[in-house]
Design an enzyme around this catalytic site. Structure first.
Site, PDB file in Angstrom:
ATOM      1  N   GLU A 215      13.214  48.222  -8.195  1.00 22.15           N
ATOM      2  CA  GLU A 215      13.713  48.609  -6.866  1.00 22.15           C
ATOM      3  C   GLU A 215      12.505  49.191  -6.138  1.00 22.15           C
ATOM      4  OE1 GLU A 215      15.042  50.855  -3.950  1.00 22.15           O
ATOM      5  OE2 GLU A 215      16.179  51.930  -5.495  1.00 22.15           O
TER       6      GLU A 215
ATOM      7  N   CYS B 100      14.598  54.408   0.368  1.00 18.20           N
ATOM      8  CA  CYS B 100      14.153  53.007   0.299  1.00 18.20           C
ATOM      9  C   CYS B 100      14.851  52.221   1.391  1.00 18.20           C
ATOM     10  CB  CYS B 100      14.507  52.396  -1.042  1.00 18.20           C
ATOM     11  SG  CYS B 100      13.735  53.260  -2.374  1.00 18.20           S
TER      12      CYS B 100
END
Ligand code: UN1
Length: 518
Positions: A274, A308
């Site tokens: 990720e 993110c």
């Protein structure tokens, strides 16, 4: 501030924690259920990003401590995998309940150590609880399908087996929720986990490990949830190259993720990555601008732009661009910036000085490349690591807008046609989260189609950040392709086995092949 420190101290005391606030006494950074003292004492000081002052320190894991943790995790796997999955689920249920008990102080600790506002700190613990609940249900649903065999009196099916020790490397920005995404799933799947948290947030990790220990102790279990706090270049490097770790789940930069992918695949290990995002919202001419502006604010400024999923690029239809920018310029000055635990504050600090330096460097580059700073653009002169949320009018070719700067910098572009907006949207290397604000069915469906967003997450009339745990979370391209949390992300934590059973008296071969002695 001293009240908060007092509360946090009480929280640690409730957990039976030896940690001292201030840097008087040191705590340990390695645990299998039992805390492990390293041979070599290397201290890691946790800093409060709102003041720049130390909160407390821990002693990092050295090579010997790493080895003890990994040995314990590997040994525990052989017994944990034999516990029936629904019983493993019951233990994860208890963990979720324990997190409910500690939601408030753990949420405050997240805010104190990482700098997100109180509501988001609580939200992060809620995300852990949600993940535990999801995993409990899943513990009775680790299904494999049955296939129709082409051969008479044969049965075919798939089953899923536990995988082994899962290495979980998490980032500072979600210091506990991303651990839960991995650890709750891994636990019901029959895996043990070794967690390497960010060196910016060791205290939240120590607290969570204590919460795990309380639950596991009731069941006389050690080695299922494990912790090693230490630098990436020693502890992290050992983990990604360790053949006892079949799966590494890594959250962090694209550059590091590339290294993790190379190291794990060289040994045929697996990784869930990720990595960087460069998330965008497209606002069409007919969009509900009230909704859009609120969503833009939360996605761009929330968590000080350190998710993110934070919004970095905004594509505005030329007919509404001035109006939206005008509204943002009106809203930005009313965002209260300050101590994340203070009431009314909407934006806390960046995590550390390096993050402030990266923000300052990004703004220099933006100016040099022809970006026009419409709002903000500087650091805030006060203790801690505070910067101004920033709006940049970006020429289409602005190079900095292709990079992820982990700070509240929003690049605004104008577009004429949806084709053009989608092409610009997809033109970056990253592919995590995306959104469109529109009242047009055609535009919405186009955005969600194969010809639309190329990201792992695509939303309509919702911002880019703040995903629920029920869906699979992750992104495409340089975001790394991994999926965590809900849906069928659990499959990455197990190994698949295809089984064919011949219960007849013949031995027919597949594809009609004949192989018989004359
Ligand atoms: C991250 O920033 O690494 O969707 C995770 C969100 C959160 C998770 C973010 N639920 O913003």
């Amino acid at each position: 501030m001293s009240d908060i420190l007092h509360d946090i101290k009480t929280f640690f005391a409730d957990l039976g924690l030896h940690l001292e606030l201030g840097i008087k006494k040191s705590n340990l950074g390695a645990c299998t259920g039992e805390w492990i003292a390293p041979e070599e004492e290397r201290k890691l000081v946790s800093i409060n990003p709102s003041s720049g002052e130390p909160i407390a320190s821990i002693i990092q894991a050295d090579d010997a401590a790493y080895e003890k943790v990994m040995t314990a995790a590997a040994a525990a796997f052989s017994t944990w995998r034999m516990v029936p999955a629904p019983q493993r689920g019951e233990i994860v249920r208890e963990l979720g309940n324990e997190l409910r008990v500690f939601k408030e102080p753990l949420g405050r600790l997240v805010s104190l150590e990482m700098g997100k506002i109180h509501s988001e700190g609580l939200g992060e613990v809620q995300e852990m609880i949600d993940m535990c609940d999801f995993a409990v249900g899943l513990s009775r649903q680790l299904y494999g399908p049955t296939m129709m065999s082409e051969r008479s009196r044969h049965r075919m099916y798939e089953q899923w087996h536990p995988l082994g020790v899962v290495g979980v490397v998490t980032a500072f920005n979600f210091p506990v929720a991303v651990w839960a995404w991995n650890a709750a799933l891994a636990a019901v799947c029959g895996d043990t986990t070794v967690w390497k948290p960010s060196s910016d947030t060791p205290l939240t990790a120590v607290a969570v490990q204590h919460i795990c220990n309380r639950v596991m102790k009731r069941h006389d279990l050690t080695g299922v949830f494990n912790l090693v706090i230490g630098p990436g270049r020693t502890v992290g490097e050992r983990m990604i190259n360790d053949p006892r770790v079949p799966l590494v789940s890594f959250t962090g930069s694209t550059a590091m993720g590339r290294h993790v992918a190379e190291a794990t695949s060289r040994r045929f290990g697996r990784s869930i990555l990720e990595l960087g995002g460069n998330n965008a919202i497209i606002v069409t001419a007919d969009a509900d601008l009230d909704l859009a502006v609120r969503a833009i604010l939360f996605a761009a400024v929330g968590t000080a732009g350190q998710r993110c999923t934070s919004l970095r690029r905004l594509f505005l239809h030329e007919s509404i661009a001035d109006q939206v920018v005008g509204r943002l310029l009106k809203a930005y000055p009313s965002i209260t910036i300050g101590d994340p635990l203070e009431k009314g504050v909407l934006m806390g600090p960046l995590v550390n000085q390096d993050a402030v330096d990266a923000y300052v460097a990004a703004l220099e580059a933006i100016r040099a490349q022809g970006g026009e700073i419409l709002y903000g653009g500087g650091r805030i002169q006060r203790p801690g690591f505070f910067v101004e949320p920033t709006i940049v009018r970006a020429p289409p070719e602005l190079a900095m807008a292709r990079e992820e700067t982990f700070a509240p910098i929003l690049y605004v572009f104008e577009y004429t046609s949806l084709d053009e907006a989608i092409a610009m949207h997809n033109s970056v290397d990253q592919g995590l989260s995306s959104a469109i604000f529109t009242e047009s069915l055609r535009a919405a469906e186009r955005f969600l189609s194969h010809e639309g967003s190329d990201c792992g997450i695509a939303n309509v009339n919702i911002g880019t950040s703040g995903a629920e745990i029920g869906g699979a979370f992750g992104g495409e391209k340089e975001t790394g392709g991994g999926r965590e949390a809900g849906s069928d992300a659990w499959k990455a934590y197990m190994r698949r086995q295809t089984c064919t059973i011949n219960w007849g008296g013949e031995l027919p071969l597949a594809q009609g092949v004949k192989f018989e002695l004359e």
